[in-house]
Design an enzyme around this catalytic site. Sequence first.
Site, PDB file in Angstrom:
ATOM      1  N   LYS A 144       0.843  -1.193   0.000  1.00 17.56           N
ATOM      2  CA  LYS A 144       0.000   0.000   0.000  1.00 17.56           C
ATOM      3  C   LYS A 144       0.878   1.242   0.000  1.00 17.56           C
ATOM      4  O   LYS A 144       1.985   1.162   0.536  1.00 17.56           O
ATOM      5  CB  LYS A 144      -0.948   0.043   1.186  1.00 17.56           C
ATOM      6  CG  LYS A 144      -0.412  -0.374   2.544  1.00 17.56           C
ATOM      7  CD  LYS A 144       0.750   0.323   3.170  1.00 17.56           C
ATOM      8  CE  LYS A 144       0.763   1.783   3.382  1.00 17.56           C
ATOM      9  NZ  LYS A 144       2.020   2.246   4.051  1.00 17.56           N
ATOM     10  N   TYR A 159      -4.694   3.779   5.999  1.00 16.58           N
ATOM     11  CA  TYR A 159      -5.285   2.873   6.995  1.00 16.58           C
ATOM     12  C   TYR A 159      -6.559   3.486   7.579  1.00 16.58           C
ATOM     13  O   TYR A 159      -7.517   2.769   7.883  1.00 16.58           O
ATOM     14  CB  TYR A 159      -4.294   2.598   8.130  1.00 16.58           C
ATOM     15  CG  TYR A 159      -3.127   1.732   7.740  1.00 16.58           C
ATOM     16  CD1 TYR A 159      -3.234   0.341   7.765  1.00 16.58           C
ATOM     17  CD2 TYR A 159      -1.915   2.282   7.358  1.00 16.58           C
ATOM     18  CE1 TYR A 159      -2.158  -0.459   7.411  1.00 16.58           C
ATOM     19  CE2 TYR A 159      -0.834   1.496   7.000  1.00 16.58           C
ATOM     20  CZ  TYR A 159      -0.966   0.121   7.026  1.00 16.58           C
ATOM     21  OH  TYR A 159       0.096  -0.668   6.664  1.00 16.58           O
TER      22      TYR A 159
HETATM   23  P1  NDP Z   1      12.413   1.578   2.633  1.00 19.65           P
HETATM   24  O1  NDP Z   1      12.899   2.921   2.263  1.00 19.65           O
HETATM   25  O2  NDP Z   1      12.876   1.022   3.914  1.00 19.65           O
HETATM   26  O3  NDP Z   1      12.794   0.546   1.476  1.00 19.65           O
HETATM   27  C1  NDP Z   1      12.499   0.782   0.129  1.00 19.65           C
HETATM   28  C2  NDP Z   1      13.479  -0.004  -0.710  1.00 19.65           C
HETATM   29  O4  NDP Z   1      13.153   0.186  -2.080  1.00 19.65           O
HETATM   30  C3  NDP Z   1      14.922   0.454  -0.596  1.00 19.65           C
HETATM   31  O5  NDP Z   1      15.598  -0.091   0.503  1.00 19.65           O
HETATM   32  C4  NDP Z   1      15.499  -0.018  -1.902  1.00 19.65           C
HETATM   33  O6  NDP Z   1      15.823  -1.393  -1.797  1.00 19.65           O
HETATM   34  C5  NDP Z   1      14.330   0.069  -2.870  1.00 19.65           C
HETATM   35  N1  NDP Z   1      14.438   1.218  -3.780  1.00 19.65           N
HETATM   36  C6  NDP Z   1      14.523   1.120  -5.127  1.00 19.65           C
HETATM   37  N2  NDP Z   1      14.623   2.323  -5.682  1.00 19.65           N
HETATM   38  C7  NDP Z   1      14.612   3.222  -4.667  1.00 19.65           C
HETATM   39  C8  NDP Z   1      14.714   4.635  -4.628  1.00 19.65           C
HETATM   40  N3  NDP Z   1      14.811   5.390  -5.745  1.00 19.65           N
HETATM   41  N4  NDP Z   1      14.704   5.235  -3.424  1.00 19.65           N
HETATM   42  C9  NDP Z   1      14.572   4.519  -2.300  1.00 19.65           C
HETATM   43  N5  NDP Z   1      14.485   3.164  -2.286  1.00 19.65           N
HETATM   44  C10 NDP Z   1      14.495   2.514  -3.458  1.00 19.65           C
HETATM   45  O7  NDP Z   1      10.834   1.624   2.569  1.00 19.65           O
HETATM   46  P2  NDP Z   1       9.794   0.668   3.305  1.00 19.65           P
HETATM   47  O8  NDP Z   1      10.286  -0.718   3.289  1.00 19.65           O
HETATM   48  O9  NDP Z   1       9.439   1.279   4.609  1.00 19.65           O
HETATM   49  O10 NDP Z   1       8.513   0.842   2.352  1.00 19.65           O
HETATM   50  C11 NDP Z   1       8.432   0.210   1.093  1.00 19.65           C
HETATM   51  C12 NDP Z   1       6.950   0.087   0.697  1.00 19.65           C
HETATM   52  O11 NDP Z   1       6.284  -0.725   1.659  1.00 19.65           O
HETATM   53  C13 NDP Z   1       6.186   1.395   0.669  1.00 19.65           C
HETATM   54  O12 NDP Z   1       5.264   1.400  -0.390  1.00 19.65           O
HETATM   55  C14 NDP Z   1       5.440   1.444   1.989  1.00 19.65           C
HETATM   56  O13 NDP Z   1       4.245   2.179   1.926  1.00 19.65           O
HETATM   57  C15 NDP Z   1       5.192  -0.027   2.224  1.00 19.65           C
HETATM   58  N6  NDP Z   1       5.103  -0.365   3.648  1.00 19.65           N
HETATM   59  C16 NDP Z   1       4.022  -1.074   4.088  1.00 19.65           C
HETATM   60  C17 NDP Z   1       3.909  -1.403   5.414  1.00 19.65           C
HETATM   61  C18 NDP Z   1       2.736  -2.197   5.898  1.00 19.65           C
HETATM   62  O14 NDP Z   1       2.534  -2.285   7.106  1.00 19.65           O
HETATM   63  N7  NDP Z   1       1.941  -2.779   5.013  1.00 19.65           N
HETATM   64  C19 NDP Z   1       4.920  -0.994   6.402  1.00 19.65           C
HETATM   65  C20 NDP Z   1       6.048  -0.312   5.815  1.00 19.65           C
HETATM   66  C21 NDP Z   1       6.110   0.001   4.485  1.00 19.65           C
HETATM   67  P3  NDP Z   1      17.099  -2.022  -2.504  1.00 19.65           P
HETATM   68  O15 NDP Z   1      18.274  -1.305  -1.912  1.00 19.65           O
HETATM   69  O16 NDP Z   1      17.014  -3.440  -2.148  1.00 19.65           O
HETATM   70  O17 NDP Z   1      16.951  -1.757  -3.982  1.00 19.65           O
END
Ligand code: NDP
Length: 371
Positions: free
Chosen positions: A142, A228
């Site tokens: 989401k 949410y």
């Molecule tokens: P993070 O910033 O922790 O991780 C995002 C990851 O995306 C990065 O670590 C990276 O992984 C990859 N990535 C690829 N391109 C980019 C870019 N240009 N900039 C930044 N990151 C990039 O985010 P979250 O894990 O917190 O969130 C990710 C998604 O999950 C969001 O859509 C958020 O809304 C959702 N979410 C949902 C939750 C829930 O409870 N359902 C809780 C938390 C988040 P890599 O280095 O491996 O390429």
Amino acid sequence: MPRQLTRRQFSFASATAVGGAAVLGPGALPWIKRADSGRSRRNSLGIALVGLGSYSAGQLAPALEETEQCHLAGIVTGTPAKADSWLAQYPHLEGHVYDYGNFDSIADDDAIDVVYVVLPNSMHAEYTMRAAAAGKHVICEKPMAVTAAEAQTMIDACEAAGRSLHIGYRLHFEPHNVEAMRISRERDFGRITYAQTEFGFRLGGSADQWRLKKSLAGGGALMDVGIYAIQAARYVIGEEPVSVTAQEVKTDPVRFAEVDETITWQLRFPNNCIASSQTSYALRSERLFAAGNSGWLELRPAFVYGGIAGKTSRGPMDLPQVNQQAKHMDGVASAILAGKTLSIDGHEGLRDMRVIDAIYESIRTGQAATI
Ligand code: NDP
């Protein structure tokens, strides 16, 4: 007496609400998976996590250690050091590691049945559509997209490819939220005519994180956690909202120059039901309250990963804490294995995106927006 689920009675099956038509094409399921981490892979789907950020590393990968109908089978990352450390922790992923450049070759990887998109919001559409084109089922975090129009293209792409699309709506597997849905549906307190829903937190971290950039996040607190509050209002009132009025404030206009910080909104439902909601990146609040003419329910906290607590006008809810992510992924996997989709599909994600679009429109125009 209204039926309230006890700890013992609450089961995985009660939360899944599998419904809808079969969506899978022939040959969609490689039933026998390689037994690469010691567990039997029969009837267990391989999931590839795309984007190894905090949610993948902190929640989803550990949850996949507890799931029974799916398992971690691949990773997609743009950070080579993460690939190395994940391989050290999960050696069975050798040969199933991808980056954003070679992502499409995942089509040839029979160990991967489902691609779970856990990227910044504006990347959800592209990777959902590429995953479907590669012949994989999709779970997308989401908000499913950054606009309703984009969400519709994702639905169309998955339907055209004959692959299922589910959204990361983990609370549909969380006992207190499931009980709130039941209370509403079965009218324990009559028809729910009023709800208050709010979810906010203080967003720490650096100024260059993606959540503060409109091009990657699409929006601010509303897209991230306000969704949410929208979901909860919809599932306790049990109808679709018809219009919204919204107001935005920024206590820190510099940090939140590109995205929204704090928004309040009022959803109007058919039959004069109202939900009053709030979201924020500046202050912590988390609550679901709903009232009918003969009682009320309250969850506080309502939406976190653990520690959700609930009560009603009749007394406390006595329900278990569960691993929401494990239940969610197992629920989706079992639906796919059964050739079905759950109610938390792309169409459900689209309904929330329509509300989000309307909230931003109301802020822009200063008028009520039709949904
Ligand atoms: P993070 O910033 O922790 O991780 C995002 C990851 O995306 C990065 O670590 C990276 O992984 C990859 N990535 C690829 N391109 C980019 C870019 N240009 N900039 C930044 N990151 C990039 O985010 P979250 O894990 O917190 O969130 C990710 C998604 O999950 C969001 O859509 C958020 O809304 C959702 N979410 C949902 C939750 C829930 O409870 N359902 C809780 C938390 C988040 P890599 O280095 O491996 O390429």
